[in-house]
Write a protein that holds these residues in place. Structure first.
Motif, PDB file in Angstrom:
ATOM      1  N   SER A 188      -0.427   3.038 135.811  1.00 27.14           N
ATOM      2  CA  SER A 188       0.947   3.286 135.358  1.00 27.14           C
ATOM      3  C   SER A 188       1.244   2.655 133.989  1.00 27.14           C
ATOM      4  O   SER A 188       1.935   3.260 133.166  1.00 27.14           O
ATOM      5  CB  SER A 188       1.960   2.826 136.399  1.00 27.14           C
ATOM      6  N   ASN A 189       0.725   1.463 133.724  1.00 27.01           N
ATOM      7  CA  ASN A 189       0.955   0.837 132.415  1.00 27.01           C
ATOM      8  C   ASN A 189       0.300   1.646 131.304  1.00 27.01           C
ATOM      9  O   ASN A 189       0.889   1.864 130.246  1.00 27.01           O
ATOM     10  CB  ASN A 189       0.438  -0.599 132.397  1.00 27.01           C
ATOM     11  N   SER A 232       2.356   4.841 130.713  1.00 30.10           N
ATOM     12  CA  SER A 232       3.595   4.569 129.957  1.00 30.10           C
ATOM     13  C   SER A 232       3.294   4.352 128.485  1.00 30.10           C
ATOM     14  O   SER A 232       3.979   4.898 127.608  1.00 30.10           O
ATOM     15  CB  SER A 232       4.296   3.335 130.518  1.00 30.10           C
TER      16      SER A 232
END
Length: 187
Positions: free
Chosen positions: A45-46, A49
């Motif tokens: 997810s990081n 993003s």
């Protein structure tokens, strides 16, 4: 996962792509479950993003700059230039690497800079002519090294590094700038 495009194919690992419009594409082996893909996306997810922000910034810059799509004539000129330049590079580096090769084809590809078939035929994207000379050298070396290793194993990368010790800088340049070049082609 409604905003995620999933492409299952004959591959061994999962890969995430952030498309130019910002949507997420996951490439996964055939038998990967939706749950496994969801877990993979949570783990990344990081990264997702961060790279979506990069794509958004690129799109903003495109809208602000005098950036134009390449015409059919400009693409033909790039292909003609590639036909003059890339075979010479291939011949020079093939001798240094100690490999042979088959046919050389110049194409206008959407996602690849080059490829090498199992028969040793080489394909190169005409848009390489919009990259620096040393980046062109990297792509040629990369494809020729597939004549020794038809994969992206550590042995393959050792072959590339032997020929071009700073190949990671060229690869990074392509990752940072390549998508913007390829988007200049009207599809």
């Amino acid at each position: 996962m409604t905003d995620v495009e999933i492409i299952r194919s004959k591959r061994k690992s999962m890969e995430i792509q952030i498309c130019p419009d910002g949507h997420l594409r996951v490439r996964a082996p055939y038998f990967t479950t939706d749950t496994e893909i969801c877990d993979f996306l949570r783990e990344k997810s990081n990264w997702i993003s961060k790279h979506r922000a990069i794509v958004k910034e690129r799109r903003r810059r495109e809208q602000e700059t005098d950036w134009h799509r390449l015409s059919a004539q400009e693409i033909k000129e790039l292909a003609d230039e590639a036909i003059r330049i890339l075979p010479q590079k291939v011949q020079r580096f093939a001798e240094k690497i100690g490999v042979d090769y088959g046919r050389i084809t110049i194409r206008n590809q959407k996602t690849r800079w080059g490829s090498c078939s199992g028969k040793g035929n080489l394909n190169f994207n005409c848009l390489l002519m919009l990259t620096p000379d040393d980046v062109q050298d990297y792509v040629v070396i990369h494809e020729l090294c597939h004549r020794k290793q038809m994969n992206h194993s550590s042995k393959f990368w050792a072959e590339v590094e032997h020929m071009m010790p700073d190949y990671k800088q060229k690869r990074k340049w392509l990752k940072e700038n390549g998508e913007e070049i390829m988007r200049r082609v009207v599809r």
